[in-house]
Design an enzyme around this catalytic site. Structure first.
Site, PDB file in Angstrom:
ATOM      1  N   GLU A  26     -30.223  13.316  40.959  1.00 38.93           N
ATOM      2  CA  GLU A  26     -30.416  11.784  41.082  1.00 38.93           C
ATOM      3  C   GLU A  26     -29.927  11.129  42.454  1.00 38.93           C
ATOM      4  O   GLU A  26     -28.772  11.765  42.889  1.00 38.93           O
ATOM      5  CB  GLU A  26     -29.598  10.933  39.994  1.00 38.93           C
ATOM      6  CG  GLU A  26     -29.619   9.587  40.036  1.00 38.93           C
ATOM      7  CD  GLU A  26     -28.634   8.881  38.862  1.00 38.93           C
ATOM      8  OE1 GLU A  26     -28.583   9.516  37.840  1.00 38.93           O
ATOM      9  OE2 GLU A  26     -28.271   7.834  39.145  1.00 38.93           O
ATOM     10  N   GLU A  63     -26.881   0.871  44.991  1.00 35.09           N
ATOM     11  CA  GLU A  63     -26.195   0.080  43.836  1.00 35.09           C
ATOM     12  C   GLU A  63     -25.180  -0.723  44.020  1.00 35.09           C
ATOM     13  O   GLU A  63     -24.409  -0.790  44.986  1.00 35.09           O
ATOM     14  CB  GLU A  63     -25.437   1.122  42.826  1.00 35.09           C
ATOM     15  CG  GLU A  63     -26.600   2.269  42.292  1.00 35.09           C
ATOM     16  CD  GLU A  63     -25.782   2.998  41.158  1.00 35.09           C
ATOM     17  OE1 GLU A  63     -25.914   2.711  40.063  1.00 35.09           O
ATOM     18  OE2 GLU A  63     -24.943   3.948  41.576  1.00 35.09           O
TER      19      GLU A  63
END
Length: 283
Positions: A160, A165
């Site tokens: 990932e 974020e």
């Protein structure tokens, strides 16, 4: 976007000046391979984008809807992903279930998560997304990538890459993180991440980018490099996930442990994306 509660971030101090042009289109040495400029009025182009549906991960409170204009819409040159407070039928509801994703017949929040899985995938190059972020308690937008073998081998084996974020209870922080399997580590996986800081992210568009080659990955906020990851840190053999193709996800999550409780007073919130572009190095 896996649960960040146990992640140990390794913070780096980067001092640099942000250049006027933050995208590769103004730089020598890059060739534009794939683009989504959102220059239409409709749902996201079905030739490029899929949807996640339902309560998907991390015990987040939002319900991801499928091809619903109230949560994902393209107009005036941008994609807008909207997180809302509203009741919405949970198609996965099972009476009497204790599973967090099935136990309630109605969700209390809706949002959208779109991805390029089986429609566009990339290995090595530069991917950049120009976006304006939402804000407020419990808000969790992300620009991230997953290995195309995710459905076959699962997470964390597929790897990932979190290019961006942002969480509502840290309103000036931007996180970039790499996740990968490690059988010797707690939970069977490890994470390598850093953060950078900027004010009023909800007011302006910024470029969030990943530059990736066979040796390393670099994550950028505008022209500021804030995380460097050596590919061999995830293994030197063919099982290293970062030597395989990945697809892109854009989503607005709400709630869960890391971003904190949702502040209903700030809703609805919008994650606005101007473009997505992928470049390869010119030879």
């Amino acid at each position: 976007m896996k649960n960040q509660f146990t992640i140990q971030f390794y913070f780096v101090l980067v001092i640099c000046c942000v250049a006027v042009n933050a995208n590769a289109q103004q730089r020598k040495g890059w060739k534009l391979i794939w683009r989504e400029e959102f220059n239409y009025k409709a749902l996201p182009d079905p030739n490029k984008w899929n949807y996640e549906n339902g309560h998907v991960r991390n015990q987040e409170q939002q319900y991801y809807t499928n091809a619903r204009s109230e949560n994902a819409w393209v107009q005036n040159g941008v994609l807008t992903i909207t997180g809302k407070k509203e009741t919405y039928p949970n198609s996965d509801y099972v009476k009497g279930s204790n599973n967090w994703s099935q136990k309630d017949s109605l969700a209390q929040y809706t949002s959208a998560s779109i991805n390029t899985n089986q429609k566009a995938e990339w290995q090595y190059g530069r991917i950049e997304v120009k976006a304006k972020l939402p804000h407020g308690g419990g808000i969790w937008p992300a620009i991230w990538m997953m290995g195309i073998d995710r459905e076959r081998i699962g997470w964390p084996g597929c790897g990932e890459i979190d290019i961006m974020e942002f969480i509502g209870n840290h309103p000036q922080d931007i996180y970039g993180t790499i996740h990968f399997a490690d059988s010797a580590a707690a939970g069977g996986h490890r994470s390598s991440g850093s953060k950078t800081t900027s004010k009023a992210l909800q007011n302006d568009f910024h470029v969030y980018a990943l530059e990736w080659d066979k040796d390393a990955m670099d994550i950028y906020f505008d022209d500021q490099l804030f995380h460097h990851f050596v590919i061999d840190s995830a293994g030197t053999g063919n099982n290293n996930p970062f030597r395989k193709p990945f697809y892109l996800l854009l989503n607005l999550a709400m709630g869960a442990d890391w971003p904190g409780p949702i502040d209903d007073a700030v809703l609805p919130q919008q994650f606005v994306v101007d473009y997505v572009r992928f470049y390869k190095k010119k030879h």
